[in-house]
Design an enzyme around this catalytic site. Structure first.
Site: not given
Ligand SMILES: *[C@@H]1O[C@H](CO)[C@@H](O)[C@H](O)[C@H]1NC(C)=O
Ligand SMILES: *[C@@H]1O[C@H](CO)[C@@H](O)[C@H](O)[C@H]1NC(C)=O
Ligand SMILES: *[C@@H]1O[C@H](CO)[C@@H](O)[C@H](O)[C@H]1NC(C)=O
Ligand SMILES: *[C@@H]1O[C@H](CO)[C@@H](O)[C@H](O)[C@H]1NC(C)=O
Ligand SMILES: *[C@@H]1O[C@H](CO)[C@@H](O)[C@H](O)[C@H]1NC(C)=O
Ligand SMILES: *[C@@H]1O[C@H](CO)[C@@H](O)[C@H](O)[C@H]1NC(C)=O
Length: 445
Positions: A171, A414, A417
């Site tokens: 990802s 998060d 990312h």
């Protein structure tokens, strides 16, 4: 719907540290699963362990039971972290190490915003999600001794007429692809022409330039069974002697390949070779030999590079290095956060030994492959974003992966990312620099 993942995390707070590691790995995929198959198509690939306060957590495991560590330690120790490991030919040509430099304040800001780009995944859309500080948008990477040109979408699209690209990995590449689509959308808006059943792999097309960009989801590069993701008792079955044909079967279609491994290698997985289980990573209670995450990653890279260097098809291959996360005050699953608002200065941060091991492995395998590649006419380039990204703890969504999160409730953060726009756009500036200065015409199909 991602909050579904949170309640299941709480029991871990009651168990000891060792058990946290155990359960962390197990629960993390259950958590990923919910995000993976949610309709917003966000793919978390959190590691079960990561914060810098707990180096023993990640590093301990691979030190204890990892025979291959001896091999990887030595070459890594000799390599200064910031050095660019290109072939002699490249070093002479480039005269400047693009990956060694500093972040300097720059008032000109990002080339696109949440309003001018429609490709930003909601989980990385920090502006729309209400992140209050914006200073993280006003830094530019400045290599020592040279500059990086701002991304020139027009130049890039013109040079890429009739070309096709594949970004192969997890990802983090989705994140990077969305940055690239945003940068290019200032000139031409891409159209999505393909997605697989789970929206993990996608393809976009720029009709005015006949350019194709494909995102190919293959988090291990190796053949792997990760199907039972939704069940509490899952184990990833990882085949160390076979590549994932999701990418190898379409390798010949692309003029440019960008690939990498990532944090999926930290997860519990059972290792197979010659149709036999030979060991595992993080599988206590299974009476299997702990071989370590560096063992599987080394195999993956070795096999992937062997495939690439021996293939008759000769795209330009760019290997992107390991990306670190920046969880502090805990791990991803127990309240870890990333609330810094400025880049680190050199020496201001602690390094996670596990990250360094994985990155060291990459450099060693890349250099081996680049040397073999020279003999076989395969050109390999390194996109070494490891260090420059390590310096940007301020670039992650943190709680702003969700719309106006209630910070008082300690929402899931998060710190892996990257916000878009954000530091990751620099990865694409550098990618463009590498590719366009390379003389892409030589790689025409
Ligand atoms: C972009 O973010 C700002 C807040 O920074 C917000 O006011 C605006 O509505 C967002 N634009 C879109 C298109 O979501
Ligand atoms: C700021 O960034 C812009 C765009 O990347 C660049 O053209 C300019 O030279 C930079 N300014 C300074 C002072 O570095
Ligand atoms: C697009 O590029 C491909 C690959 O180079 C080529 O075969 C095809 O003819 C091109 N199509 C157009 C419409 O230019
Ligand atoms: C792109 O492909 C088309 C169709 O094959 C061809 O006419 C054109 O010359 C190509 N352009 C470039 C820059 O390769
Ligand atoms: C797997 O099989 C091959 C050929 O049959 C053999 O050379 C190799 O040593 C085997 N590897 C393992 C780990 O058993
Ligand atoms: C980040 O959070 C920690 C722990 O809650 C706090 O001590 C620190 O002041 C915060 N830093 C910033 C820049 O908000």
């Amino acid at each position: 719907m991602e909050s579904d993942g949170e309640p299941s995390l709480s029991p871990r707070k009651r168990v000891g540290h060792f058990l946290i590691k155990l359960f962390g790995s197990a629960l993390l995929l259950a958590f990923s699963y919910r995000l993976l198959f949610s309709d917003s198509n966000v793919f978390f690939v959190f590691s079960g362990s990561s914060a810098s306060e707990m180096p023993a957590a990640k590093g301990g495991n691979l030190r204890r039971d990892s025979p291959s560590m001896e091999k990887t330690d030595a070459p890594y120790a000799r390599l200064p972290e910031m050095a660019l490991h290109l072939s002699k030919e490249d070093s002479l040509k480039e005269q400047c190490d693009l990956f060694s430099g500093e972040w300097i304040p720059n008032s000109s800001g990002p080339p696109y915003t949440n309003s001018s780009c429609s490709f930003i995944d909601s989980y990385q859309d920090c502006l729309t999600n209400g992140r209050p500080d914006t200073r993280y948008l006003y830094w530019k990477w400045k290599p020592y001794g040279c500059g990086v040109s701002p991304f020139d979408a027009e130049k890039f699209l013109k040079a890429m007429r009739n070309k096709s690209w594949a970004l192969i990995g997890d990802s983090i590449f989705r994140n990077q692809m969305e940055s690239l689509l945003c940068l290019l959308s200032q000139v031409e808006e891409a159209v999505e022409i393909y997605h697989d059943e789970t929206y993990q792999s996608k393809t976009w097309y720029f009709s005015s330039h006949n350019l194709t960009l494909a995102l190919i989801w293959s988090p291990f590069l190796l053949k792997a069974e990760i199907k039972d993701l939704g069940h509490s008792n899952y184990d990833i079955q990882l085949h160390l002697d076979a590549l994932d044909n999701t990418w190898t079967s379409q390798y010949n279609k692309y003029d440019y390949i960008v690939l990498s491994g990532g944090q999926w290698f930290l997860k519990t997985s059972i290792f197979w070779e010659n149709s036999t289980i030979i060991g595992c990573h993080y599988c206590p209670g299974k009476n299997l030999r702990e071989l370590g995450m560096d063992y599987s990653y080394q195999k993956a890279l070795e096999l992937a590079f062997r495939f690439i260097t021996t293939s008759d098809h000769k795209p330009l291959v760019v290997f992107r290095t390991w990306t670190v996360d920046h969880f502090e005050y805990g791990e991803w699953y127990d309240g870890g956060i990333c609330n810094r608002t400025e880049p680190y200065k050199e020496g201001e941060f602690s390094r996670d030994p596990a990250d360094q091991v994985m990155r060291g492995l990459e450099i060693a395998e890349f250099e081996k492959a680049a040397a073999i590649g020279l003999e076989h006419g395969t050109h390999l380039k390194l996109l070494d974003i490891y260090h420059l990204s390590l310096l940007r703890p301020d670039g992650h969504p943190g709680p702003y992966r969700k719309l106006y999160p209630d910070i008082s409730k300690r929402p899931q953060n998060d710190c892996l990312h990257w916000c878009l726009p954000g530091p990751m756009d620099t990865w694409n500036d550098l990618l463009m620099e590498i590719v366009l200065n390379e003389g892409h015409q030589r790689y025409s199909s």
